[in-house]
Design an enzyme around this catalytic site. Sequence first.
Site, short mmCIF file in Angstrom:
data_model
loop_
_atom_site.label_atom_id
_atom_site.label_comp_id
_atom_site.label_asym_id
_atom_site.label_seq_id
_atom_site.Cartn_x
_atom_site.Cartn_y
_atom_site.Cartn_z
CD GLU A 184 -2.62 1.23 2.65
OE1 GLU A 184 -3.60 1.99 2.70
OE2 GLU A 184 -2.29 0.47 3.59
CD GLU B 105 -7.45 2.10 5.95
OE1 GLU B 105 -6.78 1.24 6.54
OE2 GLU B 105 -7.04 2.69 4.93
#
Length: 263
Positions: free
Chosen positions: A148, A246
């Site tokens: 990520e 998120e």
Amino acid sequence: MTYTVNCSILLTELPLLERPAAAKAAGFDAVEFWWPFSEAVPADKDVDAFVAALDNAGVALSGLNFFAGDMPAGDRGLVSWTGRSGEFKDNIDVVTGIAERTGTKAFNALYGNRLDGSTAEEQDELGLENLVAAAQGVAKVGGTVLLEPVSGTPAYPLKTAADALAVIARTQGAGVENVKLLADFYHLAVNGDDVAAVIEEHAKDFGHIQIADNPGRGAPGTGALPLGEWISRSRELGYAGYIGLEYKAPQAEAFKWAIRPVA
């Protein structure tokens, strides 16, 4: 739309083990977590309690982070952290054990910040070694390691999709095919990436998508990012996985934007 609730950033008014049930009560069937323990190798009873909370809530664990160090203090992963390779590799075994009990297939390995006293080249060699080990470990359960790009941490070296994809290419050169890009649209946008272009070029190969709006990392609709368009285009181009929620929002406001079937 198949959403999964990140219970490490949402529902934080509740104790961690109560959050899966709260996500279920809010209408969701899947949750994801950052590493939910304070150490790489937690006590068996703590792992048992975590798995039981998921089972009792009736939700799937769609994703789990590897241990990333002390996140509130600014740590962002052990993958390239010189001197902590043994700790990371011990964590792979725990992660794989949880996956065997929950059916989880997606595992986010935060790459780690640049360190004083280690060169970027040294850290990247270690990062490759550890990513390959993680990929081989979760391959036993049919799993995928996610890599990520992250915003807000200057010392974290993977800021754009291209940064992460370059590392992924190195893992492929080392013989593993189950390391994929985690496309967090918020982080990419904040870091100045061309999210629409990333989607056009790579959506079919995304390992996972996460969303938050900008500014503020709030719920969809609180900022200016075209999250709905980006999700729809990713689907059109072949992404078929979960959309991870998120973002930061109080429990009472967290899911007001979402349209879900009425029971």
